[in-house]
Each structure stands twice: as structure tokens, then as C-alpha cells.
Design an enzyme around this catalytic site. Structure first.
Site, short mmCIF file in Angstrom:
data_model
loop_
_atom_site.label_atom_id
_atom_site.label_comp_id
_atom_site.label_asym_id
_atom_site.label_seq_id
_atom_site.Cartn_x
_atom_site.Cartn_y
_atom_site.Cartn_z
N HIS A 148 -6.21 4.83 8.77
CA HIS A 148 -7.51 4.72 8.44
C HIS A 148 -8.24 3.80 9.44
O HIS A 148 -7.68 3.02 9.93
CB HIS A 148 -7.75 4.00 6.94
CG HIS A 148 -7.05 2.90 6.48
ND1 HIS A 148 -6.12 2.50 7.33
CD2 HIS A 148 -7.33 2.10 5.63
CE1 HIS A 148 -5.58 1.36 6.71
NE2 HIS A 148 -6.25 0.96 5.63
N HIS A 158 -12.40 -6.03 2.27
CA HIS A 158 -11.46 -7.12 3.18
C HIS A 158 -11.79 -6.48 4.44
O HIS A 158 -12.06 -5.22 4.72
CB HIS A 158 -10.15 -6.86 2.95
CG HIS A 158 -9.32 -5.52 2.84
ND1 HIS A 158 -8.89 -4.88 1.79
CD2 HIS A 158 -8.64 -4.90 3.95
CE1 HIS A 158 -8.35 -3.75 2.18
NE2 HIS A 158 -8.20 -3.88 3.58
N HIS A 177 1.42 -0.89 0.38
CA HIS A 177 0.41 0.33 -0.17
C HIS A 177 0.99 1.52 -0.41
O HIS A 177 1.78 2.10 0.48
CB HIS A 177 -0.76 0.42 0.89
CG HIS A 177 -1.74 -0.91 0.84
ND1 HIS A 177 -2.10 -1.54 -0.28
CD2 HIS A 177 -2.08 -1.48 2.12
CE1 HIS A 177 -2.97 -2.58 0.18
NE2 HIS A 177 -2.97 -2.34 1.60
N GLU A 185 -7.00 -8.93 5.18
CA GLU A 185 -5.50 -8.38 5.26
C GLU A 185 -4.89 -8.57 6.41
O GLU A 185 -5.33 -8.29 7.56
CB GLU A 185 -5.65 -6.89 4.48
CG GLU A 185 -4.42 -5.96 4.85
CD GLU A 185 -4.49 -4.37 4.67
OE1 GLU A 185 -5.49 -3.90 5.15
OE2 GLU A 185 -3.60 -3.94 3.73
FE LIG Z 1 -6.64 -2.40 4.42
#
Ligand SMILES: [Fe+2]
Ligand code: FES
Lengths: 306, 111
Positions: free
Chosen positions: A198, A213, A245, A264
Site C-alpha cells: 500500500h 498514522h 497485520h 507505525e
Molecule cells: Fe500502516
């Protein structure tokens, strides 16, 4: 289809106390201060990045994100994309070259989610900290978590569908991963403009324009663990982790800067090619999708925003 | 790296913080923020969010007593709020015993 947007270029973050924030992002996260401007903003760079800066800190009485900028291939591409945004119905704010030190003109627009984004094509390059010629593995003077690059932002806001359409159809992003409710509403979307899992992500939220974040990339799981150690050594506010995740499968830890903006650091994660079908998570699996081991959300994930 | 910069003054004896809406109390040393002292006691009587004055979750009302405060997000604490003693527990430290009401945060609603 790619439209010439290359990568996340920068994020400008509002902080309550500039000195505390600079100490956090340099001593702890491991970015380097490269410049300050006459508005008092501080410019930071991660060591593998080639451009002069990727994080800009601005002191203000409301923490959060001012805008996130994406770098485009060249000035001609920027013109094309500017035209496409206007044709799509976006209101454009042309920010002149030099408004950010050593950055070319920027084309700013507000996404339906309520967040400000900008496109630019030119920024002074300082190169990575190990250079381009027979580079060593890493620079030996890094601090704290030794963040390698500013990687992505997760943003909370409204109108996810319209936001996806804009990013996909006008800017050439692909939908990599999504969370869907049983009645077919997309409540989370993870988009890329590269091979990364991402470059930008959105979660459905009643308030527009909220910041969840800013994320920085580390090399290994051991680095993520040590980031957790550093958070305890410095008595820094931890949100959750180290953990993994489900979405993107990255290994991660969430924490807060001294103004309550979430950061993060993560490593690993999936890759993407344009022929990949989107990955879908059911909303009732949201806990596992976000925190793969706990398999449930901590309450803060959905409520603590700036 | 040292984040806490709240100036320290007053007696070394910790102050007593009464949370009237939860019928609980805890001790908070001068120089410590309220939320941190509450978390140390693990009592849960104030909601914990970012711990940095940004998210608003720890919003409380100080009914009685004196305190020092650091900057708080304007998105959550207006000048009016400040006048009413509505503050963020993670950004104030006591200068006397305090009586407070927690749970002042209102989550956003779909509009
Ligand atoms: Fe993230
Ligand atoms: S915990 Fe976020 S403002 Fe206090």
C-alpha cells in the site's frame, strides 16, 4: 492503469510542540533534520530516500495531517494530471515552487474523504546516505529505529467509494486490499501506485479528514522488536505491537508522537502487480485483518485519531 | 530522550485525585500528568488514547483544584472548555488535590 504518479513523496504533520516532535522523529524514529524554513517548519529525511525530505513538521494548536504529497514522473506528467483532476471536477490549489524549500510547484486538491493531497514532480535530491557509487550496506551514524523511508499513511474519513474512484481513475492507483460489510459496503481500502502492499489507505469514518498514522519502513522483524524496546526505554506511548497485520501481512508496531499523532514502523508485507485481483476481508474478520495475532481490534484503533 | 517537560513545583507528597463519576480516587505526584498516574494504578477510570494531547479521549472536567497544563489540541479543547475546567488528563499535572469528572469525550457521529 499507471498515470505517472510514482510514490509517496512527503507528509506534513501538525505538532503541539516543535522541539519535542523533532526529538521524537530524529532521536527515536531515526530521521535526519535537513532544513528549517521561515515559517518555522522542520524538514526531515530518511536515510534510503533520494529526495531532500519526506516529513515536514509544523507547530500548530491542532495535531493531525496537513497534507500528503505524491511525486510524479516529470513536470509534463504533472500538467497532464492537473488537467485530469480539473476535468474530474476537483478544485485545484496551485502551490508555487519554493513554498516548501527546494520543492517544485505542487498541485493540491481535497479528496472526497476530506484529506488534502498534492502532486509534485521536482524536489532537490540529496541522495541516500550511502551514495550511488559502491554503496555500503548502511550508514553507521543512524539513530533510534533507523527508519529507512516514509512508506504510507492510513487516513480516516468519509466517501471511500468516491475517493477510490478518484485515486484509481485519475491518479492511476490500484485497489490492493479491501474490507467489505455483508451488504457490500467497502469500509477499508488499501491502494498502491507501485509494487508495495500500500502507498495510501483509507478507513470509513463519520468525520472527514482524520489522520490515523504515518508509517515508516524498517528492514527486519528484529528491527521492529527493537523499535518496541526503544519505545519502552524512552517511555513513549505505545498503541499496539509488535505484531502482524492480516491486511498486507506486514510486521508492525504502532506508537504515538508527543502530540498524539500515531506512527507505525513495519517490515515485510505482500507485493503487488497490476494483474493481481483485490484481496477481500469480511468486515466481521476486521479484528484479524488488522491485528492478525490478537484477532480483535483494540478500541484505540477505531477511535484514537488526530 | 525526555518528553515530560511540565515544570515541577510544590510538595513532594502526591496529590489525591477524586474521580466523582466513577467513585474512585488515585494519587498523582506533582510533575506527573494525570493520565500517567491513573494508568500506573491501572484503574481505568479515565479513557486512554494517544497520551499526547491529540485525540481527546482522556477529556475530563476539573471540578475543584489547581493544575498546570501543557498545550492541548484545539480540536478537542476550546477556550470555552478551558474556562469550564474541561481539559485533557494526559496534558495536566496537579498543583493541589483535584476533584474531577472523567468520560467527557463525545465520539463523532455520522452526519
Ligand atoms: Fe500502516
Ligand atoms: S489520551 Fe489522547 S488526548 Fe489524552
Amino acid at each position: 492503469m499507471k498515470k505517472g504518479v510514482m510514490r509517496p513523496g512527503h507528509v506534513q504533520i501538525r505538532v503541539l510542540d516543535l522541539d519535542e516532535a523533532v526529538a521524537h522523529y530524529t532521536d527515536l524514529v531515526g530521521l535526519t533534520e535537513v532544513d528549517r524554513d521561515d515559517q518555522g517548519r522542520v524538514y526531515l529525511k530518511a536515510w534510503t530516500e533520494v529526495d531532500k525530505f519526506s516529513v515536514v513538521l509544523r507547530e500548530d494548536d491542532t495535531p493531525g495531517m496537513d497534507y500528503m504529497g505524491f511525486k510524479c514522473l516529470d513536470e509534463a506528467t504533472l500538467d497532464t494530471l492537473r488537467g485530469a483532476l480539473i476535468e474530474y471536477g476537483c478544485t485545484i490549489d496551485d502551490i508555487p515552487a519554493g513554498e516548501l524549500n527546494d520543492c517544485g510547484r505542487r498541485v493540491r486538491f481535497t479528496a472526497p474523504s476530506g484529506h488534502n493531497f498534492e502532486l509534485f514532480a521536482t524536489k532537490k535530491q540529496l541522495g541516500t546516505s550511502v551514495g550511488n557509487h559502491n554503496p555500503e550496506a548502511w550508514p553507521r551514524d543512524l539513530k533510534g529505529m533507523k527508519a529507512q523511508r516514509f512508506d504510507h499513511c492510513l487516513l480516516y474519513g468519509v466517501e471511500l467509494e468516491k475517493t477510490l474512484n478518484l485515486f484509481r481513475d485519475v491518479l492511476g492507483f490500484d485497489l490492493v486490499e479491501q474490507v467489505m460489510t455483508p451488504d457490500g459496503k467497502r469500509v477499508a481500502q488499501f491502494l498502491t501506485v507501485s509494487m508495495k502492499a500500500h502507498d495510501i489507505a483509507f478507513i470509513d469514518h463519520p468525520e472527514p479528514g482524520k489522520f490515523h498514522h504515518a508509517s515508516f519502513y524498517l528492514e527486519t522483524w528484529d528491527d521492529v522488536l527493537r523499535a518496541g524496546d526503544l519505545l519502552s526505554m524512552t517511555d513513549t506511548s505505545i498503541d499496539i505491537g509488535p505484531t502482524r497485520h492480516g491486511i498486507t501481512h506486514g510486521q508492525t508496531i504502532y506508537f504515538f508522537d508527543p502530540s498524539g499523532n500515531r506512527n507505525e514502523v513495519f517490515c515485510g508485507g505482500d507485493y503487488f502487480y497490476p494483474d493481481h485481483e483485490p484481496i477481500t476481508w469480511d468486515a466481521e474478520k476486521l479484528g484479524k485483518a488488522i491485528f492478525y495475532h490478537d484477532r480483535e481490534l483494540n478500541e484505540r484503533f477505531l477511535t484514537v485519531l488526530t | 530522550m525526555q518528553i515530560m517537560t511540565t515544570e515541577f513545583c510544590g510538595p513532594f507528597q502526591p496529590f489525591r485525585i477524586q474521580v466523582t463519576n466513577r467513585d474512585q480516587e488515585f494519587l498523582c505526584p506533582a510533575g506527573s500528568n494525570l493520565l500517567k498516574a491513573m494508568e500506573r494504578k491501572n484503574s481505568g477510570c479515565i479513557s486512554v488514547g494517544c497520551r499526547g494531547g491529540g485525540c481527546g479521549l482522556c477529556k475530563i472536567r476539573v471540578v475543584q483544584g489547581e493544575f498546570h497544563s501543557k498545550r492541548m489540541s484545539k480540536a478537542h479543547i476550546s477556550d470555552d472548555d478551558l474556562e469550564q475546567g474541561v481539559v485533557l488528563a494526559c496534558r495536566i499535572s496537579p498543583a493541589s488535590d483535584l476533584v474531577i469528572e472523567s468520560d467527557q469525550y463525545q465520539p463523532p457521529v455520522a452526519g
